[in-house]
Design a protein around this motif. Structure first.
Motif, PDB file in Angstrom:
ATOM      1  N   LYS A 275       0.834  -1.206   0.000  1.00 15.35           N
ATOM      2  CA  LYS A 275       0.000   0.000   0.000  1.00 15.35           C
ATOM      3  C   LYS A 275       0.867   1.253   0.000  1.00 15.35           C
ATOM      4  N   TYR A 276       1.911   1.271   0.817  1.00 13.75           N
ATOM      5  CA  TYR A 276       2.816   2.431   0.858  1.00 13.75           C
ATOM      6  C   TYR A 276       3.589   2.584  -0.453  1.00 13.75           C
ATOM      7  N   ARG A 278       2.604   1.781  -3.494  1.00 12.43           N
ATOM      8  CA  ARG A 278       1.705   2.341  -4.504  1.00 12.43           C
ATOM      9  C   ARG A 278       1.471   3.833  -4.266  1.00 12.43           C
ATOM     10  N   ALA A 279       1.408   4.218  -2.993  1.00 10.83           N
ATOM     11  CA  ALA A 279       1.201   5.638  -2.677  1.00 10.83           C
ATOM     12  C   ALA A 279       2.416   6.463  -3.068  1.00 10.83           C
ATOM     13  N   ARG A 281       4.528   5.719  -5.510  1.00 12.20           N
ATOM     14  CA  ARG A 281       4.576   5.787  -6.966  1.00 12.20           C
ATOM     15  C   ARG A 281       3.576   6.800  -7.524  1.00 12.20           C
ATOM     16  N   LYS A 282       2.419   6.886  -6.892  1.00 11.03           N
ATOM     17  CA  LYS A 282       1.411   7.836  -7.367  1.00 11.03           C
ATOM     18  C   LYS A 282       1.725   9.272  -6.955  1.00 11.03           C
ATOM     19  N   GLY A 283       2.688   9.445  -6.089  1.00 13.25           N
ATOM     20  CA  GLY A 283       3.039  10.787  -5.637  1.00 13.25           C
ATOM     21  C   GLY A 283       2.255  11.259  -4.455  1.00 13.25           C
ATOM     22  N   LEU A 284       1.482  10.387  -3.804  1.00 13.28           N
ATOM     23  CA  LEU A 284       0.714  10.776  -2.628  1.00 13.28           C
ATOM     24  C   LEU A 284       1.627  11.021  -1.437  1.00 13.28           C
ATOM     25  N   LYS A 286       5.416  12.194  -0.463  1.00 19.98           N
ATOM     26  CA  LYS A 286       6.581  12.864  -1.003  1.00 19.98           C
ATOM     27  C   LYS A 286       7.649  12.979   0.074  1.00 19.98           C
TER      28      LYS A 286
END
Length: 759
Positions: A275-276, A278-279, A281-284, A286
């Motif tokens: 889960k972390y 994917r977050a 990679r999506k830029g959620l 930083k």
């Protein structure tokens, strides 16, 4: 066999007397403890082999078989029968003890079983005597079994020590306990067939007596065979007693293995990590980027921390020389060169010319730009980029450990090490020497044209010949019956009679040296050598077309080889003295230097300036082997008495050892002399070889050749022999020869002296 009525009556009488003499039933109980000791050493194999049948005998089963029925039939009898048997067993044990007590008597050597059988068969014929003996036995058996020590008192000693002895140990009084005669297998089988209880008896090797197994012991054995506990009172499944208090326990007492889930990665944690990821990679999620420092490399500095981290053996670049007074814009007058010095700089090579010439300026404003700045900067970059700087590991090795481990010189004695005798008489240089096969005489030749024969032990000159030319080589015939000497001088080879043999030998020598009718040689051979009589000395002259440089005798004494260094392809010929014949069998390539016969085989060695070729005398078309020395010019050569090793000396001070079975190249090269080597020599019987040189020294070596082909020869330097003085014309030691039987060395020097070195 069924017992007779008379035997039954005797048993009844025994039982009554035994009950009267022993009021308490202790014998049956006492018998258990000593037998229990024997049961510990009892093996199941003994029971299986020695077991017989009880009263219920089955004809189909073997007499040696053992099964649970045998134990059941004896153990589960009636109580009356058991008490009767216990009484009989107690009587038998007491009788056995009495027999062992009277060890010295002759009639008591047999065991108790045989006596019981005799009693049972003969009945109670001597009732009074037996009754008195049984009474004595009963009185002796009143003591407690725990207090009675074992019959044999040797202790915990292996019985193997008494295998070859007639006794097995000592009793409590220190008397020897003699061994009983063992029954053979046939007697044992007959005894087991006659006595139904014979299978219960066990041989006690420690006390050398037979012991009968009781019923209590049979019960123990029966339980052991079934895999149960020996004692019936033992409880294999006792009730569990909880010895621990579980209240307020800090540490667990369980020793259970760790569960498998503790070693496997958690699936729940893997889902959270995914889960972390994917977050991120999506830029959620930083992260703060670290500030990047500018990558600046100090060209003139010494900051090499990064390089040190990359290479453990990195060496930092050398620092440049700091500017001094010369580089100052206003140096003192002593640093400023004059016009003459500047003119001298122009005459110097560019490499030696100083790179910077100091100048003087009044102020910084008047200083011009530095003309070599770009060139020096470029050179500095090249030094930093191209010059490898890595710290190499230096191995600290003791130089002494690199030297080969050689045996001590004391262990290699005898060898010549000191001058013992000098032979004086020549007026010129002694160029050559030769020893007689018996070792009694030695011949020498000199540049004064004289040939002398010396007695070795006394140094007395026996005979002298005078010639017009300088003597090049002398060689004594190796055959003991022909004491003739070959002398080479110029182009002539003279065969001389030394007149040292017996009268019969002298007649044979004179007959040998008569030319008579010489066969006409071939035209090619006649141009090389011709046979002429020597009327002056009574010998033979063989005249060659070139000067002779080397001669050598064959081991049989009939053939003689001569080498003419300037003869080229016709430089080596072989003469046969008996037939007055000359042969030229070889086609030589190069200029020959010396030639030798093999000491035991039909091989011939010819040394040219750089190589040594080996020819087979039976097939002389092509050489068998070619030895490559790698030297500038060969000067001498010698063959080991075994014939498989060869040493070659050169005019550059080197000496090569060839192992012809190993390789065609030198096994070892020795650089010992600073000047030319004049001659090398092997000893016939001792493991010694020597070399002489123009530096007025002779080197003695130990050269051991092993019969094992897998082991290399052992070469050890032993001694440096000095003593000859160097003449004004040079020369040093011109020749060296070993004594044929003793470890002695003869050296011929340019100082007109022959020296004998002994051990």
């Amino acid at each position: 066999m069924a017992p007779t009525k008379k035997g039954e009556a005797a048993r009844e009488t025994k039982r009554k007397r035994g009950s009267v003499n022993s009021q308490k039933p202790e014998p049956a109980v006492k018998e258990v403890k000593p037998v229990e000791k024997e049961v510990k050493s009892l093996k199941e194999e003994d029971l299986l082999l020695d077991s017989g049948t009880d009263s219920d005998y089955d004809g189909d089963s073997l007499s040696g078989s053992l099964n649970s029925d045998d134990f059941d039939s004896d153990i589960f009898d009636s109580e009356d029968d058991g008490s009767q048997r216990d009484t009989e067993d107690g009587e038998r044990e007491s009788l056995g003890d009495k027999d062992h007590g009277h060890e010295g008597s002759v009639g008591n050597d047999d065991n108790g079983d045989e006596s019981e059988q005799v009693d049972s068969e003969d009945g109670m014929e001597d009732g009074s005597d037996e009754g008195s003996e049984q009474g004595e036995v009963a009185e002796e058996s009143d003591s407690s079994e725990d207090e009675v020590a074992p019959r044999n008192t040797v202790g915990n000693v292996p019985l193997k020590w008494y295998e070859n002895e007639k006794h097995i140990g000592y009793d409590i009084n220190g008397m020897k306990i003699t061994k009983k005669e063992l029954r053979d297998k046939l007697d044992s089988f007959l005894a087991s067939m006659d006595d139904k209880k014979n299978w219960r008896q066990i041989l006690d090797e420690y006390n050398d007596e037979e012991v009968e197994v009781t019923k209590e012991e049979q019960m123990l054995i029966r339980r052991l065979l079934k895999g149960e506990a020996p004692h019936a009172d033992f409880d294999p499944y006792p009730t569990y007693v909880d010895w621990f208090k579980w209240d307020d326990a800090i540490h667990p007492l369980s020793s259970a293995p760790e569960p498998k889930r503790r070693f496997l990665p958690s699936k729940w944690e893997a889902k959270i990590v995914l889960k972390y990821v994917r977050a991120i990679r999506k830029g959620l999620i930083k992260f703060d980027k670290p500030e990047e420092e500018p990558k600046v490399y100090d060209l003139w500095g010494d900051s090499t921390s990064d390089q040190k981290n990359k290479h453990l053996t990195y060496i930092p670049p050398p620092k440049l020389k700091m500017p001094g007074h010369e580089e100052s814009y206003n140096p003192s007058l002593e640093y400023i060169p004059t016009e003459e010095e500047k003119a001298s700089y122009e005459l110097m090579y560019e490499e030696d010319r100083p790179k910077f010439i100091p100048k003087r300026f009044t102020s910084l404003r008047s200083i011009p730009a530095y003309g070599n700045a770009l060139n020096e900067l470029f050179d500095r970059c090249l030094d930093l980029y191209l010059c490898p700087r890595v710290r190499k590991k230096r191995i600290n090795i003791d130089p002494e450990s690199l030297k080969p481990k050689l045996p001590s010189r004391k262990d290699l004695r005898p060898y010549p090490n000191s001058c013992y005798l000098e032979y004086k008489g020549h007026t010129g240089k002694v160029t050559t020497i030769s020893t007689e096969c018996s070792g009694q005489w030695i011949a020498s030749g000199s540049t004064d044209g004289s040939v002398r024969i010396w007695e070795v032990e006394t140094g007395r000159c026996v005979k002298t010949w005078q010639f017009d030319e300088a003597v090049k080589r002398v060689a004594w015939n190796p055959h003991s019956d022909f004491s003739i000497l070959a002398v080479a001088m110029g182009r002539d080879l003279v065969i001389l009679n030394t007149e040292l043999g017996t009268d019969e030998q002298q007649e044979n020598i004179k007959e040998l040296l008569q030319l008579g009718n010489v066969p006409e040689p071939k035209a090619s051979v006649a141009a090389i050598a011709s046979w002429l009589p020597d009327e002056k000395n009574g010998g033979i002259i063989i005249r060659h077309f070139k000067n002779i440089s080397s001669i050598d005798w064959h081991r049989k004494g009939d053939y003689l080889s001569t080498v003419m260094a300037s003869g080229e392809t016709r430089g080596v010929v072989i003469h046969q003295i008996s037939k007055k014949l000359t042969q030229k069998p070889f086609k030589i390539r190069g200029l020959p230097v010396t030639a030798l016969f093999h000491p035991s085989r039909s091989y011939f060695f010819i040394a040219t300036r750089k190589n040594v070729r080996v020819y087979n005398l039976l097939k002389v078309e092509e050489p068998v082997k070619k030895l490559e020395t790698g030297m500038r010019e060969i000067s001498s050569m010698a063959i080991h008495p075994g014939g498989d090793n060869l040493i070659v000396g050169s005019k550059e001070g080197k000496m090569c050892w060839f192992d012809m079975d190993l390789s065609s190249k030198p096994y070892k090269t020795l650089k010992n002399h600073p000047k030319d080597i004049t001659n090398v020599a092997y000893h016939r019987s001792y493991p010694l070889f020597a070399s002489s040189s123009e530096d007025s020294t002779a080197y003695v070596f130990h050269g051991k050749v092993y019969n094992d082909l897998n082991e290399n020869p052992l070469i050890v330097p032993l001694e440096i022999l000095r003593g000859h003085s160097t003449s004004s014309n040079g020369g040093g030691v011109l020749d060296c020869k070993f004594h044929p039987r003793q470890p002695w060395l003869f050296t011929a020097g340019a100082d007109s002296i022959i020296k004998l070195y002994c051990h």
